[in-house]
Motif scaffolding. Structure first.
Motif, mmCIF file in Angstrom:
data_model
loop_
_atom_site.group_PDB
_atom_site.id
_atom_site.type_symbol
_atom_site.label_atom_id
_atom_site.label_comp_id
_atom_site.label_asym_id
_atom_site.label_seq_id
_atom_site.Cartn_x
_atom_site.Cartn_y
_atom_site.Cartn_z
ATOM 1 N N ILE A 149 68.831 -25.872 43.521
ATOM 2 C CA ILE A 149 69.830 -25.966 42.462
ATOM 3 C C ILE A 149 70.826 -24.815 42.578
ATOM 4 C CG2 ILE A 149 70.203 -25.926 39.971
ATOM 5 C CD1 ILE A 149 68.925 -28.478 40.973
ATOM 6 N N GLU A 150 72.098 -25.150 42.492
ATOM 7 C CA GLU A 150 73.145 -24.132 42.407
ATOM 8 C C GLU A 150 73.491 -23.925 40.936
ATOM 9 O OE1 GLU A 150 77.848 -23.462 43.508
ATOM 10 O OE2 GLU A 150 77.009 -25.431 43.099
ATOM 11 N N LEU A 151 73.265 -22.724 40.453
ATOM 12 C CA LEU A 151 73.594 -22.426 39.064
ATOM 13 C C LEU A 151 75.104 -22.442 38.874
ATOM 14 C CD1 LEU A 151 71.069 -19.556 38.316
ATOM 15 C CD2 LEU A 151 70.950 -21.917 37.542
ATOM 16 N N PRO A 152 75.559 -22.816 37.688
ATOM 17 C CA PRO A 152 77.012 -22.882 37.452
ATOM 18 C C PRO A 152 77.635 -21.495 37.413
ATOM 19 C CG PRO A 152 75.816 -23.257 35.416
ATOM 20 C CD PRO A 152 74.789 -23.218 36.505
ATOM 21 N N SER A 153 78.938 -21.472 37.573
ATOM 22 C CA SER A 153 79.637 -20.194 37.539
ATOM 23 C C SER A 153 79.595 -19.584 36.147
ATOM 24 C CB SER A 153 81.092 -20.386 37.970
ATOM 25 O OG SER A 153 81.732 -21.350 37.152
ATOM 26 N N GLN A 154 79.573 -20.414 35.113
ATOM 27 C CA GLN A 154 79.495 -19.943 33.726
ATOM 28 C C GLN A 154 78.112 -20.257 33.175
ATOM 29 O OE1 GLN A 154 81.372 -18.779 30.983
ATOM 30 N NE2 GLN A 154 82.705 -17.768 32.427
ATOM 31 N N MET A 155 77.278 -19.243 32.961
ATOM 32 C CA MET A 155 75.921 -19.492 32.488
ATOM 33 C C MET A 155 75.911 -20.056 31.074
ATOM 34 S SD MET A 155 74.109 -18.861 35.026
ATOM 35 C CE MET A 155 72.489 -19.003 34.280
ATOM 36 N N GLY A 156 76.968 -19.796 30.319
ATOM 37 C CA GLY A 156 77.018 -20.352 28.975
ATOM 38 C C GLY A 156 77.046 -21.860 28.958
ATOM 39 N N SER A 157 77.490 -22.476 30.044
ATOM 40 C CA SER A 157 77.546 -23.941 30.103
ATOM 41 C C SER A 157 76.156 -24.563 30.144
ATOM 42 C CB SER A 157 78.346 -24.387 31.327
ATOM 43 O OG SER A 157 77.734 -23.930 32.519
ATOM 44 N N LEU A 158 75.116 -23.772 30.445
ATOM 45 C CA LEU A 158 73.756 -24.309 30.447
ATOM 46 C C LEU A 158 73.350 -24.791 29.061
ATOM 47 C CD1 LEU A 158 71.855 -21.701 32.669
ATOM 48 C CD2 LEU A 158 72.802 -23.901 33.352
ATOM 49 N N LEU A 159 73.881 -24.146 28.017
ATOM 50 C CA LEU A 159 73.505 -24.527 26.649
ATOM 51 C C LEU A 159 73.977 -25.929 26.297
ATOM 52 C CD1 LEU A 159 74.305 -21.229 24.717
ATOM 53 C CD2 LEU A 159 72.176 -21.916 25.810
ATOM 54 N N GLY A 160 74.996 -26.410 26.993
ATOM 55 C CA GLY A 160 75.535 -27.721 26.663
ATOM 56 C C GLY A 160 75.034 -28.834 27.553
ATOM 57 N N SER A 161 74.053 -28.564 28.419
ATOM 58 C CA SER A 161 73.565 -29.567 29.361
ATOM 59 C C SER A 161 72.059 -29.715 29.225
ATOM 60 C CB SER A 161 73.927 -29.165 30.801
ATOM 61 O OG SER A 161 73.242 -29.961 31.739
ATOM 62 N N SER A 162 71.601 -30.903 28.897
ATOM 63 C CA SER A 162 70.165 -31.140 28.801
ATOM 64 C C SER A 162 69.493 -31.014 30.162
ATOM 65 C CB SER A 162 69.903 -32.538 28.214
ATOM 66 O OG SER A 162 70.487 -33.538 29.031
ATOM 67 N N MET A 163 70.212 -31.390 31.238
ATOM 68 C CA MET A 163 69.651 -31.265 32.577
ATOM 69 C C MET A 163 69.434 -29.803 32.927
ATOM 70 S SD MET A 163 68.609 -33.401 34.811
ATOM 71 C CE MET A 163 69.533 -34.839 34.286
ATOM 72 N N ALA A 164 70.388 -28.952 32.565
ATOM 73 C CA ALA A 164 70.245 -27.523 32.833
ATOM 74 C C ALA A 164 69.097 -26.924 32.023
ATOM 75 C CB ALA A 164 71.549 -26.808 32.509
ATOM 76 N N LEU A 165 68.922 -27.388 30.796
ATOM 77 C CA LEU A 165 67.827 -26.877 29.976
ATOM 78 C C LEU A 165 66.480 -27.316 30.532
ATOM 79 C CD1 LEU A 165 69.289 -27.360 26.385
ATOM 80 C CD2 LEU A 165 69.217 -25.292 27.777
ATOM 81 N N HIS A 166 66.417 -28.540 31.067
ATOM 82 C CA HIS A 166 65.190 -28.975 31.741
ATOM 83 C C HIS A 166 64.884 -28.060 32.915
ATOM 84 C CE1 HIS A 166 63.872 -32.544 29.668
ATOM 85 N NE2 HIS A 166 65.081 -33.075 29.695
ATOM 86 N N TYR A 167 65.920 -27.670 33.649
ATOM 87 C CA TYR A 167 65.732 -26.763 34.789
ATOM 88 C C TYR A 167 65.176 -25.426 34.321
ATOM 89 C CZ TYR A 167 66.960 -23.481 38.489
ATOM 90 O OH TYR A 167 66.918 -22.494 39.430
ATOM 91 N N LEU A 168 65.761 -24.858 33.270
ATOM 92 C CA LEU A 168 65.277 -23.579 32.749
ATOM 93 C C LEU A 168 63.836 -23.685 32.261
ATOM 94 C CD1 LEU A 168 68.306 -22.180 30.704
ATOM 95 C CD2 LEU A 168 67.486 -21.422 32.930
ATOM 96 N N ASP A 169 63.508 -24.817 31.645
ATOM 97 C CA ASP A 169 62.176 -24.990 31.074
ATOM 98 C C ASP A 169 61.125 -25.192 32.159
ATOM 99 O OD1 ASP A 169 60.550 -25.074 28.812
ATOM 100 O OD2 ASP A 169 60.530 -27.258 28.805
ATOM 101 N N CYS A 170 61.498 -25.889 33.231
ATOM 102 C CA CYS A 170 60.525 -26.199 34.286
ATOM 103 C C CYS A 170 60.349 -25.048 35.266
ATOM 104 C CB CYS A 170 60.958 -27.458 35.054
ATOM 105 S SG CYS A 170 60.955 -28.969 34.072
#
Length: 740
Positions: A332-353
């Motif tokens: 996974i390539e993390l986005p340039s803006q980490m704040g955008s993770l809060l608005g993506s359920s897929m990104a939150l699944h990544y953080l959780d897993c």
């Protein structure tokens, strides 16, 4: 002739068609050439192009003083940069001109301040500028300004591979005391696991011994420790203030203006939001930067390839299902803006897993900046008006924490500061929601950080706020106990929060924190019920809390039993609504189950916790009071908790005052007693409620109450009251069964 015509006819048509196509092609080529010629002519006449050509071709050593031409061209470039931004080529030309010092050091800061990107920043230009940084001729203040500019436009740089390739070259600048804070910030953004080396850790530790425990050094070391914990033996503080300050002020307003004018969103540290409000009240600072950035990869770049390996990185934007996320979990390539993770359920699944600590560190840094700089510490104190943008941001943060089932350390630090200036009304549901997600606080700090500001707010606020705060503390206790029930078995009752939160805590420390929280709520509830006249709504929220607290041992496995104070027990027992009395009965029933289980375990195993005899005496007195009040009609007798002088009771002119709070005459149940009397003796004109105390009617009355949904009373009487029937035809007496 006909045959000859047929043979020649098609050939003529084909020739005509080819000629037509040739003419069309020549015409098209001529149009292209004309358009290209016109474009070149326009470019040649474009003053911006001419200005860029001037700075590209200017010879080294050209004087600045008295040079009207350079002033004219630079003013033109500044006008374009501040109005619509500079193109990537323009940034390359101007950055090279500034950092090479072809016209001395005077113009360099001025050029850097007008380098406002319209779209992206070429990586090659930044790398060349960094190389110029090592020449040693650039003044220290200009060097700092350049690194600040790189930090500002970092997320707008089209690629980062070459910058990471010169990581070691950039690291050498940490020895410069002027550049060190900013270089640490840049290294923080560029660091990958392969960047962590023993000699770099040693250098940072050496700088720390020289400069002290500076936050920027600690934050970079904390990231190194995430990637290579075996190399960083330094103990990182559990709570650190923001290590990297906001250095974007010279370019912030210009970037916002350019983005608004261009009507597009460019991912950058400076602009987390696209929308800029109308300038109708420019005297007050708006929360323009609390809008979540869109989830995106590196600007205008699809997928990338790591320089250290051949495996392809997959941006989160290209994943559309959980199955795809699982397939590419380690690419996974993390986005340039980490704040955008809060608005993506897929990104939150990544953080959780994955539990990527480097991603959580970056996200906490972004979140800490947004909450502190853009909300708490803004010029109007964050409280000048109710901003829809802030509301959406806090709600998104809340939903993220509920999804992850844990809070962020940056939001925790924000709340501790915000509570000291909060009026209890601004964003009340959101703040209380965030407050309920705070992880366990050490008992030595919980009073100063949490209890003192909340106590002041509780006693000076409305009933509505009191109810909301009690609910918040109930949710906090529930999450603490749930966390314990999940992780205590893993750690064999020697709880170490290091793997889950930023705090290290033993089981004893955890118990102390929970005990402090329960006792604090008991004090709040006792005084709050007095202030609000034992309001039934507030009492309901208080009983909600004690429904959680009564099952700490059996339901959550925490060896701790704390009873409600008398300031909560008696208002619930003497409440005017039957629901409160029924809930109190259920709570006392669960307390007995917990105490009995703990006592039995204490007899079986030596590892069980010990409950003080004072707790048993207090519980038994509560049981005796409830049985004597509700069943035996022995109100205000000696030893019943609430005592009144007999002369005062006689002056009240209340007939048979000792029966005032039994199940028949209790204000909460009198309506049920009257209804039962009418159904049992429909023809009787005179109502005598004491007739219900006869043996058979009493049993029928209890069954009638239990059918009305008072399961708490049913469980309480079945488990705590042992009836002793008299010889005559009466209700008889009862003895409460006690926990010993």
């Amino acid at each position: 002739m006909a045959a000859s015509f047929n043979r020649s006819g098609p050939s003529d048509l084909e020739t005509s068609s080819v000629n037509d196509q040739s003419v069309s092609s020549r015409s098209s080529n001529r149009s292209v050439r004309v358009a290209e010629k016109e474009r070149r002519k326009n470019e040649a006449e474009d003053p911006v192009v001419l200005a860029l050509k001037y700075f590209n071709d200017v010879e080294a050593g050209t004087p600045v003083n008295g040079n009207d031409e350079v002033e004219k061209q630079l003013v033109l470039v500044e006008k374009v940069g501040y109005s619509r931004g500079l193109s990537p080529d323009a940034i390359s030309v101007m950055l090279e001109f500034a950092m090479s010092l072809r016209m001395g050091t005077t113009l360099c800061p001025r050029v850097l301040k007008c380098l406002i990107p319209a779209t992206t920043v070429p990586q090659e230009a930044v790398v060349r500028a960094v190389v110029w940084l090592g020449v040693g001729k650039i003044p220290a203040t200009t060097q700092v300004l350049f690194v600040k500019w790189v930090l500002t436009v970092f997320d707008m740089i089209d690629e980062k591979d070459q910058l990471r390739a010169i990581y070691g070259f950039i690291f050498n600048f940490v020895t410069d005391e002027n550049l060190c804070p900013f270089i640490c910030h840049l290294l923080y953004l560029l660091t990958r696991k392969e960047s962590v080396r023993v000699f770099r850790v040693r250098k940072l530790l050496e700088l720390q011994s020289k400069l002290g425990r500076q936050p920027f050094l600690l934050h970079l070391l904390s990231l190194y420790k995430v990637f290579c914990p075996e190399l960083v033996t330094l103990s990182i503080p559990s709570r650190m203030r923001s290590g990297f300050k906001n250095h974007t002020s010279p370019w912030k307003s210009a970037l916002l203006f350019v983005q608004k004018r261009n009507g597009s969103q460019v991912s950058s540290n400076v602009s987390l939001a696209v929308t800029v409000k109308d300038k109708t009240s420019t005297r007050k600072r708006k929360h323009h930067h609390l809008e979540l950035p869109k989830l995106s990869s590196v600007v205008n770049k699809p997928a990338q390839t790591e320089t250290s390996s051949s495996r392809k990185l997959v941006p989160l934007t290209q994943l559309h299902s959980f199955a795809q996320l699982l397939e590419n979990m380690h690419r996974i390539e993390l986005p340039s803006q980490m704040g955008s993770l809060l608005g993506s359920s897929m990104a939150l699944h990544y953080l959780d897993c994955v539990q990527d600590e480097s991603a959580l560190l970056r996200l906490n840094f972004w979140l800490g900046y947004s909450l502190h700089e853009e909300f708490l510490f803004c010029s109007d104190g964050g409280a000048s008006q109710y901003s829809e943008e802030v509301l959406q941001f806090l709600n998104r943060l809340l939903s993220t924490q509920h999804f992850l089932q844990e809070g962020f350390s940056s939001s925790e630090a924000f709340l501790y500061k915000f509570l000291t200036v909060w009026d209890g009304a601004l964003y009340r549901p959101e703040i209380l929601g965030l407050l309920s997600n705070i992880p366990v606080i050490p008992s030595s700090q919980i009073g100063r950080l949490l209890f003192e500001p909340l106590m002041q707010l509780f006693f000076t606020s409305s009933l509505f706020f009191k109810c909301g705060l009690i609910e918040c503390l109930n949710n906090m206790l529930l999450k603490w106990l749930t966390w314990h029930s999940v992780y205590a078995l893993e750690d064999d009752l020697d709880i170490s929060l290091h793997s889950h939160t930023s705090i290290n805590m033993t089981l004893s420390g955890f118990k102390d924190s929970v005990m402090e929280l329960v006792l604090f709520v008991g004090r709040l509830a006792s005084v709050g019920l007095q202030l609000e006249g034992c309001h039934s709504v507030l009492l309901s929220f208080v009983l909600d809390f004690y429904e959680t607290a009564c099952d700490t041992f059996l339901k959550y496995g925490l060896p701790l039993v704390l009873l409600p104070p008398s300031g909560v027990f008696y208002p619930a027992l003497l409440a005017s609504d039957p629901v409160s009395v029924d809930r109190l009965a259920y709570i006392m029933y669960r307390y007995k189950a917990n105490l009995t289980s703990a006592k039995n375990q204490e007899k079986v195993t030596e590892q069980a916790f010990h409950i003080s005899r004072q707790t048993f005496r207090e519980f038994n007195s509560y049981i005796a009071v409830m049985a004597n009040y509700l069943w035996n009609s022995r109100v205000f007798h000696p030893g019943m908790g609430v005592q009144l002088e007999k002369e005062l009771l006689l002056k009240s002119n209340v007939p048979e005052y000792w029966t005032s709070f039994d199940l028949i005459h209790h204000p909460a149940f009198m309506s049920y007693a009257i209804d039962f009397h009418r159904k049992c003796w429909p023809g009787r004109k005179d109502m005598d409620l004491n007739s219900i105390k006869l043996s058979k009617p009493w049993g029928w009355y209890l069954e009638y109450l239990f059918t009305q949904g008072f399961d708490g009373l049913k469980l309480f009487f079945q488990g705590n009251v042992r009836q002793q029937k008299a010889q005559g035809d009466g209700q008889g007496d009862s003895t409460p069964t006690q926990a010993r």
